[in-house]
Enzyme design. Structure first.
Site, PDB file in Angstrom:
ATOM      1  N   THR A 133       3.203  33.244 -27.714  1.00 31.83           N
ATOM      2  CA  THR A 133       3.460  34.628 -27.338  1.00 31.83           C
ATOM      3  C   THR A 133       3.752  35.501 -28.553  1.00 31.83           C
ATOM      4  OG1 THR A 133       5.069  36.020 -26.196  1.00 31.83           O
ATOM      5  CG2 THR A 133       5.872  33.905 -26.954  1.00 31.83           C
ATOM      6  N   ASP A 134       3.503  36.800 -28.402  1.00 33.94           N
ATOM      7  CA  ASP A 134       3.874  37.734 -29.472  1.00 33.94           C
ATOM      8  C   ASP A 134       5.396  37.909 -29.571  1.00 33.94           C
ATOM      9  OD1 ASP A 134       4.280  39.250 -27.156  1.00 33.94           O
ATOM     10  OD2 ASP A 134       2.952  40.893 -27.744  1.00 33.94           O
ATOM     11  N   GLU A 135       6.131  37.460 -28.538  1.00 33.03           N
ATOM     12  CA  GLU A 135       7.586  37.652 -28.545  1.00 33.03           C
ATOM     13  C   GLU A 135       8.273  36.864 -29.665  1.00 33.03           C
ATOM     14  OE1 GLU A 135       9.654  37.560 -24.858  1.00 33.03           O
ATOM     15  OE2 GLU A 135       8.032  38.539 -23.773  1.00 33.03           O
ATOM     16  N   TYR A 158      13.911  32.543 -24.163  1.00 32.16           N
ATOM     17  CA  TYR A 158      12.489  32.240 -23.980  1.00 32.16           C
ATOM     18  C   TYR A 158      11.743  32.290 -25.310  1.00 32.16           C
ATOM     19  CZ  TYR A 158       7.526  33.240 -23.216  1.00 32.16           C
ATOM     20  OH  TYR A 158       6.162  33.243 -23.302  1.00 32.16           O
ATOM     21  N   LYS A 162       9.841  29.349 -27.557  1.00 37.17           N
ATOM     22  CA  LYS A 162       8.412  29.375 -27.917  1.00 37.17           C
ATOM     23  C   LYS A 162       8.253  29.332 -29.438  1.00 37.17           C
ATOM     24  CE  LYS A 162       5.261  29.768 -25.529  1.00 37.17           C
ATOM     25  NZ  LYS A 162       4.434  28.755 -24.772  1.00 37.17           N
ATOM     26  N   ASP A 289      19.761  47.767 -17.968  1.00 41.76           N
ATOM     27  CA  ASP A 289      18.761  47.210 -18.870  1.00 41.76           C
ATOM     28  C   ASP A 289      18.852  45.680 -18.932  1.00 41.76           C
ATOM     29  OD1 ASP A 289      16.636  47.340 -20.558  1.00 41.76           O
ATOM     30  OD2 ASP A 289      17.660  48.465 -22.140  1.00 41.76           O
TER      31      ASP A 289
HETATM   32  P1  NAD Z   1       3.337  30.658 -15.661  1.00 43.26           P
HETATM   33  O1  NAD Z   1       4.833  30.663 -15.579  1.00 43.26           O
HETATM   34  O2  NAD Z   1       2.556  31.505 -14.719  1.00 43.26           O
HETATM   35  O3  NAD Z   1       2.812  29.165 -15.466  1.00 43.26           O
HETATM   36  C1  NAD Z   1       3.379  28.077 -16.114  1.00 43.26           C
HETATM   37  C2  NAD Z   1       2.750  26.808 -15.542  1.00 43.26           C
HETATM   38  O4  NAD Z   1       3.289  25.689 -16.257  1.00 43.26           O
HETATM   39  C3  NAD Z   1       3.059  26.587 -14.064  1.00 43.26           C
HETATM   40  O5  NAD Z   1       1.887  26.202 -13.376  1.00 43.26           O
HETATM   41  C4  NAD Z   1       4.082  25.456 -14.068  1.00 43.26           C
HETATM   42  O6  NAD Z   1       4.044  24.654 -12.913  1.00 43.26           O
HETATM   43  C5  NAD Z   1       3.672  24.701 -15.322  1.00 43.26           C
HETATM   44  N1  NAD Z   1       4.778  23.924 -15.892  1.00 43.26           N
HETATM   45  C6  NAD Z   1       6.028  24.368 -16.171  1.00 43.26           C
HETATM   46  N2  NAD Z   1       6.777  23.360 -16.651  1.00 43.26           N
HETATM   47  C7  NAD Z   1       5.966  22.266 -16.693  1.00 43.26           C
HETATM   48  C8  NAD Z   1       6.162  20.922 -17.121  1.00 43.26           C
HETATM   49  N3  NAD Z   1       7.352  20.496 -17.567  1.00 43.26           N
HETATM   50  N4  NAD Z   1       5.126  20.076 -17.067  1.00 43.26           N
HETATM   51  C9  NAD Z   1       3.911  20.494 -16.595  1.00 43.26           C
HETATM   52  N5  NAD Z   1       3.682  21.750 -16.158  1.00 43.26           N
HETATM   53  C10 NAD Z   1       4.702  22.624 -16.215  1.00 43.26           C
HETATM   54  O7  NAD Z   1       2.993  30.977 -17.159  1.00 43.26           O
HETATM   55  P2  NAD Z   1       1.811  31.884 -17.751  1.00 43.26           P
HETATM   56  O8  NAD Z   1       2.220  33.297 -17.658  1.00 43.26           O
HETATM   57  O9  NAD Z   1       0.526  31.445 -17.188  1.00 43.26           O
HETATM   58  O10 NAD Z   1       1.899  31.479 -19.283  1.00 43.26           O
HETATM   59  C11 NAD Z   1       1.162  30.382 -19.783  1.00 43.26           C
HETATM   60  C12 NAD Z   1       1.479  30.206 -21.263  1.00 43.26           C
HETATM   61  O11 NAD Z   1       1.157  31.388 -21.962  1.00 43.26           O
HETATM   62  C13 NAD Z   1       2.953  29.935 -21.541  1.00 43.26           C
HETATM   63  O12 NAD Z   1       3.028  28.997 -22.573  1.00 43.26           O
HETATM   64  C14 NAD Z   1       3.499  31.275 -21.986  1.00 43.26           C
HETATM   65  O13 NAD Z   1       4.587  31.120 -22.878  1.00 43.26           O
HETATM   66  C15 NAD Z   1       2.293  31.865 -22.683  1.00 43.26           C
HETATM   67  N6  NAD Z   1       2.220  33.328 -22.666  1.00 43.26           N
HETATM   68  C16 NAD Z   1       2.233  34.032 -21.497  1.00 43.26           C
HETATM   69  C17 NAD Z   1       2.089  35.417 -21.513  1.00 43.26           C
HETATM   70  C18 NAD Z   1       2.066  36.252 -20.257  1.00 43.26           C
HETATM   71  O14 NAD Z   1       1.993  37.478 -20.360  1.00 43.26           O
HETATM   72  N7  NAD Z   1       2.126  35.664 -19.057  1.00 43.26           N
HETATM   73  C19 NAD Z   1       1.949  36.068 -22.741  1.00 43.26           C
HETATM   74  C20 NAD Z   1       2.002  35.319 -23.908  1.00 43.26           C
HETATM   75  C21 NAD Z   1       2.096  33.948 -23.864  1.00 43.26           C
HETATM   76  O1  DAU Z   2       4.690  39.562 -24.655  1.00 38.84           O
HETATM   77  C1  DAU Z   2       4.282  38.383 -24.040  1.00 38.84           C
HETATM   78  C2  DAU Z   2       5.253  37.995 -22.952  1.00 38.84           C
HETATM   79  O2  DAU Z   2       5.027  38.895 -21.870  1.00 38.84           O
HETATM   80  C3  DAU Z   2       5.085  36.563 -22.486  1.00 38.84           C
HETATM   81  O3  DAU Z   2       5.379  35.691 -23.550  1.00 38.84           O
HETATM   82  C4  DAU Z   2       5.978  36.262 -21.290  1.00 38.84           C
HETATM   83  O4  DAU Z   2       5.703  34.950 -20.813  1.00 38.84           O
HETATM   84  C5  DAU Z   2       5.676  37.264 -20.202  1.00 38.84           C
HETATM   85  O5  DAU Z   2       6.550  37.067 -19.107  1.00 38.84           O
HETATM   86  C6  DAU Z   2       5.824  38.693 -20.733  1.00 38.84           C
HETATM   87  O6  DAU Z   2       7.216  38.967 -21.057  1.00 38.84           O
HETATM   88  P1  DAU Z   2       7.908  40.370 -20.706  1.00 38.84           P
HETATM   89  O7  DAU Z   2       9.362  40.165 -20.670  1.00 38.84           O
HETATM   90  O8  DAU Z   2       7.391  41.458 -21.575  1.00 38.84           O
HETATM   91  O9  DAU Z   2       7.301  40.595 -19.215  1.00 38.84           O
HETATM   92  P2  DAU Z   2       7.950  41.158 -17.881  1.00 38.84           P
HETATM   93  O10 DAU Z   2       6.836  41.353 -16.900  1.00 38.84           O
HETATM   94  O11 DAU Z   2       9.122  40.354 -17.442  1.00 38.84           O
HETATM   95  O12 DAU Z   2       8.493  42.590 -18.312  1.00 38.84           O
HETATM   96  C7  DAU Z   2       7.623  43.588 -18.858  1.00 38.84           C
HETATM   97  C8  DAU Z   2       8.475  44.775 -19.236  1.00 38.84           C
HETATM   98  O13 DAU Z   2       8.941  45.404 -18.029  1.00 38.84           O
HETATM   99  C9  DAU Z   2       9.736  44.441 -20.022  1.00 38.84           C
HETATM  100  O14 DAU Z   2       9.971  45.470 -20.967  1.00 38.84           O
HETATM  101  C10 DAU Z   2      10.846  44.416 -18.969  1.00 38.84           C
HETATM  102  C11 DAU Z   2      10.359  45.436 -17.965  1.00 38.84           C
HETATM  103  N1  DAU Z   2      10.724  45.195 -16.561  1.00 38.84           N
HETATM  104  C12 DAU Z   2      10.474  43.966 -16.025  1.00 38.84           C
HETATM  105  C13 DAU Z   2      10.760  43.702 -14.698  1.00 38.84           C
HETATM  106  C14 DAU Z   2      10.517  42.325 -14.108  1.00 38.84           C
HETATM  107  C15 DAU Z   2      11.227  46.228 -15.777  1.00 38.84           C
HETATM  108  O15 DAU Z   2      11.433  47.364 -16.273  1.00 38.84           O
HETATM  109  N2  DAU Z   2      11.507  45.970 -14.467  1.00 38.84           N
HETATM  110  C16 DAU Z   2      11.319  44.740 -13.897  1.00 38.84           C
HETATM  111  O16 DAU Z   2      11.619  44.577 -12.697  1.00 38.84           O
END
Ligand code: NAD
Ligand code: DAU
Length: 351
Positions: A133-135, A158, A162, A289
């Site tokens: 992730t970019d985080e 989180y 990562k 927040d």
């Molecule tokens: P998600 O939470 O939707 O899915 C995670 C999956 O991993 C689920 O299917 C869960 O069952 C599985 N899992 C969790 N723990 C496990 C374990 N111990 N063994 C096997 N499987 C397990 O996540 P996502 O949003 O699809 O993200 C996927 C990857 O991309 C993650 O590594 C996350 O950090 C990264 N990522 C996500 C985002 C985003 O915006 N969603 C952005 C940047 C990076």
């Molecule tokens: O940047 C990549 C990341 O993006 C991934 O690594 C994470 O797995 C993914 O969950 C996501 O993280 P964020 O924290 O940015 O996503 P989220 O959807 O939780 O929140 C997006 C933005 O919106 C954040 O600034 C918090 C805000 N937010 C979120 C929720 C759930 C709200 O204002 N209200 C809300 O109810």
């Protein structure tokens, strides 16, 4: 190629698998524990295909990972399994340490044992692709972008977990020669997104007539990447990326949270107007927040464009329109989650 995908029942993993089954000849094994975030119905469009198979297993379980790898004999391991939600990491960081750090360590150890036993050609072709992730880069001010050389500065449980996993992957490449790839991407959005995340949460709560919670003053910025663009990027990286390299993947779509929420409301006003004729934006409310809320993320994706020829094709406006339409047309998918797993209530207040 034979691709072992961890976390393939999650949001991005399932998009990657649907893409690989529909648009490539690769065979895919989905290895997923099925935590609260693992949703097998996300794979229904492709799960009858003979090139797709599934094993329920935990990435922390060395025996289960080893036997999945030895039986499937992957050319690529695409490692997506993780605890992914920042708010949940505030409430309960332990699971993030276990899955994201210990789980990635275990994946690396099992991949290394397998890779060492391959012949020379197999070793040269194998890739361990870690999806991050970019985080990990921390929080930007109003200017600037994350590049592949930006220093790590994670600020939530989180993102710290990562970051640790990224460091382990890099170490396994430098120390043992495992052919690794790392991608760090921005916020994904699109179909099959779990309702805890901002965009699906706002769509679903809007349709239910519930308040739409915007954290703080809504000025935080995220760089939105359509999940199908991301799936194409991942495939490009494990097919063509150079071992040991890191690639940033972004959507070129920076938006303030409040603008994202307003865009969703306006789209719903057109696609599914409220019965009382009032705008969905009337439901918006500013709430306490997030703890340690990162101000801005923005990706400079010029390396992957220059070296691998990938760039996002979806505009944010089209992507949001498609996403809202998908949630309107697929109520059964998310209603089952609301009924059984998560009701869109506030997470991450800390305990
Ligand atoms: P998600 O939470 O939707 O899915 C995670 C999956 O991993 C689920 O299917 C869960 O069952 C599985 N899992 C969790 N723990 C496990 C374990 N111990 N063994 C096997 N499987 C397990 O996540 P996502 O949003 O699809 O993200 C996927 C990857 O991309 C993650 O590594 C996350 O950090 C990264 N990522 C996500 C985002 C985003 O915006 N969603 C952005 C940047 C990076
Ligand atoms: O940047 C990549 C990341 O993006 C991934 O690594 C994470 O797995 C993914 O969950 C996501 O993280 P964020 O924290 O940015 O996503 P989220 O959807 O939780 O929140 C997006 C933005 O919106 C954040 O600034 C918090 C805000 N937010 C979120 C929720 C759930 C709200 O204002 N209200 C809300 O109810």
């Amino acid at each position: 190629m034979r691709i072992l995908v961890t976390g393939g029942a999650g949001f991005i993993g399932s998009a990657l698998i649907r893409h690989l089954i529909r648009d490539s000849d690769h065979e895919v094994l989905n290895f997923d524990k099925l935590t609260y975030a693992g949703v097998l119905t996300s794979l229904e469009p492709i799960d009858a295909d003979p090139r797709y198979s599934f094993i329920q297993g935990d990435i922390c379980d060395a025996d289960a990972v080893r036997s999945a790898i030895t039986e499937f004999r992957p050319d690529v391991i695409a490692h997506l399994a993780a605890e992914s939600h920042v708010d949940r990491s505030i409430d309960g960081p332990g699971e993030f340490i276990q899955t994201n750090i210990v789980g990635t360590f275990n994946m690396l150890q099992q991949a290394l044992g397998y890779w060492r036993a391959l012949d020379e050609a197999g070793q040269a072709a194998f890739r361990f692709h870690h999806i991050s992730t970019d985080e990990v880069f921390g929080s930007l001010g109003d200017e600037g972008y994350f590049t592949e050389t930006t220093s790590y500065d994670p600020r939530s449980p989180y993102s710290a977990s990562k970051a640790a996993s990224d460091h382990l992957v890099r170490a396994w490449h430098e120390t043992y020669g495992l052919p690794t790839l790392i991608t760090n991407c921005s916020n994904n959005y699109g179909p099959y997104h779990f309702p805890e995340k901002l965009i699906p949460l706002i769509i679903i709560r809007a349709l239910a007539g519930d308040p739409l919670p915007v954290y703080g003053d809504g000025s935080n910025v995220r760089d939105w990447l359509y999940v199908e663009d991301h799936a194409r990027a991942l495939r490009r990286v494990f097919e063509q990326g150079a071992p040991g390299q890191t690639y940033n993947v972004g959507g070129n779509s920076e938006r303030r949270n409040i603008d994202v929420v307003r865009t969703i409301c306006e789209t719903l006003d057109r696609e599914s107007p409220r019965t009382d004729g009032k705008p969905y934006a009337d439901q918006i409310g500013f709430v306490t927040d997030r703890l340690g809320h990162d101000h801005r993320y923005a990706i400079d994706a010029s390396k992957i464009r220059a070296e691998l020829g990938w760039e996002p094709i979806e505009t944010f406006e089209d992507g949001i329109a498609k996403t809202v339409r998908w949630y309107l047309d697929n109520r059964g998918w998310w209603q089952a989650i609301l009924d059984q797993r998560y009701d869109t209530g506030r997470l991450g207040k800390g305990k």
